[in-house]
Every structure is written in C-alpha cells, then in structure tokens.
Design a protein around this motif. Structure first.
Motif, PDB file in Angstrom:
ATOM      1  N   PRO A   1      13.899   6.796  -9.466  1.00  0.00           N
ATOM      2  CA  PRO A   1      12.901   7.256  -8.484  1.00  0.00           C
ATOM      3  C   PRO A   1      12.560   6.231  -7.402  1.00  0.00           C
ATOM      4  O   PRO A   1      11.634   6.445  -6.628  1.00  0.00           O
ATOM      5  CB  PRO A   1      11.665   7.536  -9.344  1.00  0.00           C
ATOM      6  N   THR A   2      13.276   5.112  -7.326  1.00  0.00           N
ATOM      7  CA  THR A   2      12.873   4.059  -6.388  1.00  0.00           C
ATOM      8  C   THR A   2      12.932   4.529  -4.936  1.00  0.00           C
ATOM      9  O   THR A   2      13.756   5.385  -4.572  1.00  0.00           O
ATOM     10  CB  THR A   2      13.732   2.782  -6.574  1.00  0.00           C
ATOM     11  N   CYS A   3      12.053   3.989  -4.126  1.00  0.00           N
ATOM     12  CA  CYS A   3      11.998   4.293  -2.698  1.00  0.00           C
ATOM     13  C   CYS A   3      11.040   3.308  -2.041  1.00  0.00           C
ATOM     14  O   CYS A   3      10.508   2.430  -2.712  1.00  0.00           O
ATOM     15  CB  CYS A   3      11.540   5.727  -2.454  1.00  0.00           C
ATOM     16  N   CYS A   4      10.836   3.456  -0.751  1.00  0.00           N
ATOM     17  CA  CYS A   4       9.923   2.573  -0.024  1.00  0.00           C
ATOM     18  C   CYS A   4       9.402   3.340   1.190  1.00  0.00           C
ATOM     19  O   CYS A   4       9.831   4.471   1.440  1.00  0.00           O
ATOM     20  CB  CYS A   4      10.642   1.282   0.378  1.00  0.00           C
ATOM     21  N   PRO A   5       8.509   2.734   1.970  1.00  0.00           N
ATOM     22  CA  PRO A   5       7.964   3.462   3.128  1.00  0.00           C
ATOM     23  C   PRO A   5       9.056   3.901   4.104  1.00  0.00           C
ATOM     24  O   PRO A   5       8.891   4.898   4.808  1.00  0.00           O
ATOM     25  CB  PRO A   5       7.034   2.440   3.793  1.00  0.00           C
TER      26      PRO A   5
ATOM     27  N   ALA B   1      17.763  -1.487   2.304  1.00  0.00           N
ATOM     28  CA  ALA B   1      17.037  -2.460   1.474  1.00  0.00           C
ATOM     29  C   ALA B   1      16.881  -1.945   0.048  1.00  0.00           C
ATOM     30  O   ALA B   1      17.089  -2.690  -0.923  1.00  0.00           O
ATOM     31  CB  ALA B   1      15.672  -2.753   2.086  1.00  0.00           C
ATOM     32  N   CYS B   2      16.558  -0.671  -0.105  1.00  0.00           N
ATOM     33  CA  CYS B   2      16.406  -0.094  -1.441  1.00  0.00           C
ATOM     34  C   CYS B   2      17.754  -0.004  -2.151  1.00  0.00           C
ATOM     35  O   CYS B   2      17.860  -0.204  -3.357  1.00  0.00           O
ATOM     36  CB  CYS B   2      15.773   1.293  -1.361  1.00  0.00           C
TER      37      CYS B   2
ATOM     38  N   LEU C   1       0.794  -1.235   0.000  1.00  0.00           N
ATOM     39  CA  LEU C   1       0.000   0.000   0.000  1.00  0.00           C
ATOM     40  C   LEU C   1       0.832   1.295   0.000  1.00  0.00           C
ATOM     41  O   LEU C   1       0.315   2.364   0.306  1.00  0.00           O
ATOM     42  CB  LEU C   1      -0.987   0.020   1.197  1.00  0.00           C
ATOM     43  N   TYR C   2       2.091   1.175  -0.378  1.00  0.00           N
ATOM     44  CA  TYR C   2       2.923   2.395  -0.447  1.00  0.00           C
ATOM     45  C   TYR C   2       2.668   3.097  -1.791  1.00  0.00           C
ATOM     46  O   TYR C   2       2.922   2.537  -2.859  1.00  0.00           O
ATOM     47  CB  TYR C   2       4.403   2.027  -0.289  1.00  0.00           C
ATOM     48  N   PRO C   3       2.152   4.329  -1.754  1.00  0.00           N
ATOM     49  CA  PRO C   3       1.688   4.961  -2.994  1.00  0.00           C
ATOM     50  C   PRO C   3       2.795   5.353  -3.976  1.00  0.00           C
ATOM     51  O   PRO C   3       2.513   5.617  -5.141  1.00  0.00           O
ATOM     52  CB  PRO C   3       0.949   6.209  -2.494  1.00  0.00           C
ATOM     53  N   PHE C   4       4.038   5.405  -3.530  1.00  0.00           N
ATOM     54  CA  PHE C   4       5.105   5.831  -4.439  1.00  0.00           C
ATOM     55  C   PHE C   4       5.928   4.648  -4.963  1.00  0.00           C
ATOM     56  O   PHE C   4       7.083   4.798  -5.355  1.00  0.00           O
ATOM     57  CB  PHE C   4       6.005   6.861  -3.757  1.00  0.00           C
TER      58      PHE C   4
END
Ligand SMILES: [Zn+2]
Ligand SMILES: [Zn+2]
Length: 197
Positions: free
Chosen positions: A180-184, A163-164, A127-130
């Motif tokens: 543009p990668t990322c995570c919560p 982790a990213c 559910l992470y929008p980005f």
C-alpha cells in the motif's frame, strides 16, 4: 567445505501483506542462501540452496525474528534434488488456486517510524495521511483477492512515483514490497469540504 542442499519450505499463517517476503529475502542473504520466495494461495513457498547448517539457522530465524505483524502457524520442509540458483529473489506470486487460501491480516495502526516521518517537516511524507510501511497500515480493508499484491488492492489506481518505486525495490528499505505504499506525489489525496450552513 559443507555440501550444498536444496530445501523447499512451505509456510502457512499470516504471512502475506506483512512484510514477510522481504524479511525472508534479507534472512536468506544473511545466511548466504540462494533460491526464491513467493506468495502462494495458502501462504508462502520458499526454496533455498545452501549448507545444512545455514538452512537450519535460516529456519530458526524465520521462526524467531519475523516481522511484527506476521504469525506462522505451520512450517513444512522437504528436501528436494539439488538446484543451483544464481541469487535469492522474490518471485511473482503463483496464480491464486482458489479454495483454502491464506489468512488476510487485519488493518493496523501507524507504526512509530511512520509517525516520526509524518511529523518531520523535512520528510517528503510530512503530514501525508496515507503514510504506511510494511509494518503498519491497512490490509484487510484493501485486499480484493489473494495472493496479496498491489494489483489486487485499490492501490492499482495509484502507480508508484520514482521515489516510492526506489523504496519499494530496495531490500534494505522499510517499504520494500510494501503493497500500500505511496506519498503525496503518487498516492490518494484527501480534502475537507466545508458544509454549507
Ligand atoms: Zn509504518
Ligand atoms: Zn510516491
């Protein structure tokens, strides 16, 4: 045993910000070629050393198997004096040379792989929008300048978490060099604020 030669390849088109360099990297490894790839103002520049037949197959793969969002407009190959490289690598981009410039790819909707992660409760991007990867996500709206690198997008304010970072550095990963990668844990947050009635 075939003789090794070195060929310089200049590609113009939509080849920045679409996972093209990682694709070139994997394709070069597949054909046992050494050398490098880098973004330069007008596209990408590739240098490869290997047998003529493998370079030929490499060039054919570049044109037929590239990533979904890339588009090649022209390929120029030049035979150069033989160079010995230890391996194949993605090099730091050349400084932007100003006029001319390559084409900035458009923003694209989320891909099926990311969509699956988005709704998988066991995935760290649940559910992470980005959520994005090399094959999808924003491009045009985030590019401040070319060559397209994370440091020239708003993502410069969001350093990658461990982790990213592992994904970003793994050639086999879908997020290898995905700017543009990322995570919560490391990316932008979003909040819905109720208006007062
Ligand atoms: Zn994706
Ligand atoms: Zn992260």
């Amino acid at each position: 045993m075939e003789m090794n030669h070195t060929t310089k390849i200049q590609i113009h088109g939509i080849v920045q910000g679409v996972g093209f360099r990682p694709f070139v990297y994997k394709t070069a490894i597949k054909h046992s070629l050494t050398g490098y790839v880098l973004n330069c103002g007008r596209g990408v520049e590739i240098m490869v050393t290997g047998s003529d037949s493998e370079i030929e197959r490499f060039l054919s793969d570049l044109q037929t198997k590239s990533t979904p969002l890339s588009k090649i407009y022209s390929i120029k190959t030049t035979r150069v004096p033989g160079k010995d490289f230890r391996d194949f690598m993605i090099k730091t981009s050349k400084k932007h040379s100003g006029a001319g410039s390559s084409i900035i790819p458009p923003d694209t909707g989320i891909c099926d792989d990311c969509l699956q992660e988005l709704f998988d409760p066991t995935n760290r991007r649940y559910l992470y929008p980005f959520t994005v990867c090399t094959n999808c996500g924003p491009r045009y709206t985030t590019v401040y300048d070319l060559p397209y690198d994370r440091g020239k997008t708003p993502m410069i304010d969001f350093p990658l978490c461990d982790a990213c970072n592992i994904e970003y550095r793994s050639p086999e990963d879908r997020r290898y060099h995905a700017q543009p990668t990322c995570c919560p844990a490391c990316g932008p947050k979003i909040r819905l604020i109720a208006s007062k009635n």
